[in-house]
Design a protein around this motif. Structure first.
Motif, PDB file in Angstrom:
ATOM      1  N   ASP A 116       5.916  26.287 -88.646  1.00 34.77           N
ATOM      2  CA  ASP A 116       6.233  26.613 -87.371  1.00 34.77           C
ATOM      3  C   ASP A 116       6.299  25.535 -86.565  1.00 34.77           C
ATOM      4  N   VAL A 117       7.569  24.680 -86.914  1.00 33.90           N
ATOM      5  CA  VAL A 117       7.779  23.359 -85.921  1.00 33.90           C
ATOM      6  C   VAL A 117       9.064  23.583 -85.262  1.00 33.90           C
ATOM      7  N   SER A 118       9.363  22.907 -84.289  1.00 36.60           N
ATOM      8  CA  SER A 118      10.638  22.955 -83.527  1.00 36.60           C
ATOM      9  C   SER A 118      11.477  21.790 -84.162  1.00 36.60           C
TER      10      SER A 118
ATOM     11  N   GLU B 158      19.856  15.729 -95.747  1.00 35.79           N
ATOM     12  CA  GLU B 158      20.338  15.749 -94.313  1.00 35.79           C
ATOM     13  C   GLU B 158      19.313  16.180 -93.470  1.00 35.79           C
ATOM     14  N   ILE B 159      19.135  15.919 -92.153  1.00 27.08           N
ATOM     15  CA  ILE B 159      18.174  16.463 -91.404  1.00 27.08           C
ATOM     16  C   ILE B 159      18.415  17.921 -90.910  1.00 27.08           C
ATOM     17  N   GLU B 160      19.700  18.340 -91.067  1.00 28.43           N
ATOM     18  CA  GLU B 160      19.660  19.944 -91.136  1.00 28.43           C
ATOM     19  C   GLU B 160      19.234  20.651 -91.966  1.00 28.43           C
ATOM     20  N   GLU B 161      19.372  20.073 -93.018  1.00 28.89           N
ATOM     21  CA  GLU B 161      18.988  20.761 -94.368  1.00 28.89           C
ATOM     22  C   GLU B 161      17.410  20.688 -94.367  1.00 28.89           C
ATOM     23  N   LEU B 162      16.785  19.499 -93.958  1.00 29.28           N
ATOM     24  CA  LEU B 162      15.578  19.541 -93.679  1.00 29.28           C
ATOM     25  C   LEU B 162      14.790  20.618 -92.785  1.00 29.28           C
ATOM     26  N   VAL B 163      15.800  20.642 -91.634  1.00 32.87           N
ATOM     27  CA  VAL B 163      15.201  21.779 -90.811  1.00 32.87           C
ATOM     28  C   VAL B 163      15.155  23.126 -91.379  1.00 32.87           C
ATOM     29  N   HIS B 164      16.450  23.500 -92.002  1.00 30.93           N
ATOM     30  CA  HIS B 164      16.429  24.694 -92.789  1.00 30.93           C
ATOM     31  C   HIS B 164      15.358  24.995 -93.794  1.00 30.93           C
ATOM     32  N   LYS B 165      14.916  23.938 -94.699  1.00 30.89           N
ATOM     33  CA  LYS B 165      13.839  23.967 -95.638  1.00 30.89           C
ATOM     34  C   LYS B 165      12.559  24.247 -94.990  1.00 30.89           C
ATOM     35  N   ILE B 166      12.349  23.303 -93.875  1.00 27.60           N
ATOM     36  CA  ILE B 166      11.033  23.713 -93.097  1.00 27.60           C
ATOM     37  C   ILE B 166      10.923  25.293 -92.819  1.00 27.60           C
TER      38      ILE B 166
ATOM     39  N   PRO C 164      -0.827  18.374 -87.160  1.00 33.62           N
ATOM     40  CA  PRO C 164      -0.673  19.111 -88.355  1.00 33.62           C
ATOM     41  C   PRO C 164       0.912  19.325 -88.532  1.00 33.62           C
ATOM     42  N   GLN C 165       1.718  19.183 -87.461  1.00 33.73           N
ATOM     43  CA  GLN C 165       3.315  19.376 -87.630  1.00 33.73           C
ATOM     44  C   GLN C 165       3.768  18.273 -88.586  1.00 33.73           C
ATOM     45  N   ARG C 166       3.369  17.116 -87.862  1.00 34.22           N
ATOM     46  CA  ARG C 166       3.951  15.915 -88.469  1.00 34.22           C
ATOM     47  C   ARG C 166       3.630  15.817 -90.125  1.00 34.22           C
ATOM     48  N   GLU C 167       2.347  16.140 -90.254  1.00 30.93           N
ATOM     49  CA  GLU C 167       1.876  16.259 -91.768  1.00 30.93           C
ATOM     50  C   GLU C 167       2.768  17.250 -92.593  1.00 30.93           C
ATOM     51  N   LYS C 168       3.065  18.430 -92.021  1.00 31.58           N
ATOM     52  CA  LYS C 168       3.639  19.344 -92.676  1.00 31.58           C
ATOM     53  C   LYS C 168       4.988  19.016 -93.215  1.00 31.58           C
ATOM     54  N   ILE C 169       5.554  18.440 -91.901  1.00 29.15           N
ATOM     55  CA  ILE C 169       7.227  17.755 -92.044  1.00 29.15           C
ATOM     56  C   ILE C 169       7.111  16.747 -93.235  1.00 29.15           C
ATOM     57  N   PHE C 170       6.263  15.838 -93.207  1.00 30.69           N
ATOM     58  CA  PHE C 170       6.127  14.853 -94.379  1.00 30.69           C
ATOM     59  C   PHE C 170       5.890  15.187 -95.687  1.00 30.69           C
ATOM     60  N   ARG C 171       5.135  16.410 -95.622  1.00 28.63           N
ATOM     61  CA  ARG C 171       4.961  16.898 -96.865  1.00 28.63           C
ATOM     62  C   ARG C 171       6.145  17.761 -97.652  1.00 28.63           C
ATOM     63  N   VAL C 172       6.869  18.160 -96.861  1.00 23.27           N
ATOM     64  CA  VAL C 172       8.143  18.756 -97.128  1.00 23.27           C
ATOM     65  C   VAL C 172       9.195  17.557 -97.538  1.00 23.27           C
ATOM     66  N   ILE C 173       9.270  16.572 -96.856  1.00 27.75           N
ATOM     67  CA  ILE C 173      10.035  15.238 -97.112  1.00 27.75           C
ATOM     68  C   ILE C 173       9.596  14.952 -98.518  1.00 27.75           C
ATOM     69  N   LEU C 174       8.317  14.780 -98.745  1.00 28.12           N
ATOM     70  CA  LEU C 174       7.850  14.439-100.077  1.00 28.12           C
ATOM     71  C   LEU C 174       8.096  15.083-101.222  1.00 28.12           C
ATOM     72  N   SER C 175       8.183  16.348-100.911  1.00 25.29           N
ATOM     73  CA  SER C 175       8.647  17.195-102.110  1.00 25.29           C
ATOM     74  C   SER C 175      10.101  17.374-102.227  1.00 25.29           C
ATOM     75  N   THR C 176      10.895  16.790-101.545  1.00 24.20           N
ATOM     76  CA  THR C 176      12.181  16.857-101.522  1.00 24.20           C
ATOM     77  C   THR C 176      12.933  15.928-102.570  1.00 24.20           C
ATOM     78  N   LYS C 177      13.649  16.405-103.575  1.00 23.29           N
ATOM     79  CA  LYS C 177      14.198  15.711-104.604  1.00 23.29           C
ATOM     80  C   LYS C 177      15.422  15.020-104.253  1.00 23.29           C
ATOM     81  N   GLY C 178      15.706  13.718-104.246  1.00 19.35           N
ATOM     82  CA  GLY C 178      16.991  13.190-103.960  1.00 19.35           C
ATOM     83  C   GLY C 178      17.148  13.031-102.382  1.00 19.35           C
ATOM     84  N   HIS C 179      18.480  13.185-102.073  1.00 21.96           N
ATOM     85  CA  HIS C 179      18.848  12.769-100.642  1.00 21.96           C
ATOM     86  C   HIS C 179      18.732  14.065 -99.732  1.00 21.96           C
TER      87      HIS C 179
END
Length: 144
Positions: free
Chosen positions: A54-56, A40-48, A23-38
């Motif tokens: 709840d993922v590390s 950076e990984i720390e931006e992704l961590v913050h968005k999550i 479920p964590q991998r799916e949630k992360i992928f869902r957030v990535i798919l909803s991201t517009k444009g480019h």
């Protein structure tokens, strides 16, 4: 490819690769798919984190590496000690990167593609992928 199809394909690909579909991998992928444009990984961590998922940080990093290896995410630019990513579901394009403000402009040129294909043909080279990054100053930064 739409998001629903990408999620279904991702689940199948993960399982075929011998990895766990969590479920964590799916949630992360869902957030990535909803991201517009480019991104950076720390931006992704913050968005999550702002979505109270709840993922590390380590899980985000590992999942992004898996998504990159499976071709769902592209590492497009390394600039100022950061790696910039984008979802790989879009048509091929190249990038103009402003060295001052970091703005990224996407473009596609049939002419450049033809030249690259001609060069590969001339050298009997079979291309698998390429990326073109042009660094300089955007219109706004040229003024300032």
């Amino acid at each position: 490819m739409n998001k629903r199809r990408a999620l279904k394909e991702f689940k199948e690909t993960i399982k075929k690769s011998g990895l766990k579909y969590t479920p964590q991998r799916e949630k992360i992928f869902r957030v990535i798919l909803s991201t517009k444009g480019h991104f950076e990984i720390e931006e992704l961590v913050h968005k999550i984190r702002t979505k109270n998922i709840d993922v590390s940080r380590a899980t985000v990093y590992r999942t992004l590496e898996i998504l990159k290896n499976l071709g769902y995410v592209n590492e497009v630019i390394k600039f100022k000690n950061k790696t910039i990513y984008e979802v790989a579901l879009k048509e091929h394009h190249d990038h103009l990167i402003c060295k001052k403000c970091g703005k990224i402009i996407e473009f596609h040129s049939d002419e450049i593609e033809k030249i690259q294909n001609k060069i590969c043909e001339e050298y009997q080279f079979k291309p698998e992928f390429h990326r073109l990054e042009i660094f300089g100053l955007c219109r706004d930064c040229q003024k300032g």
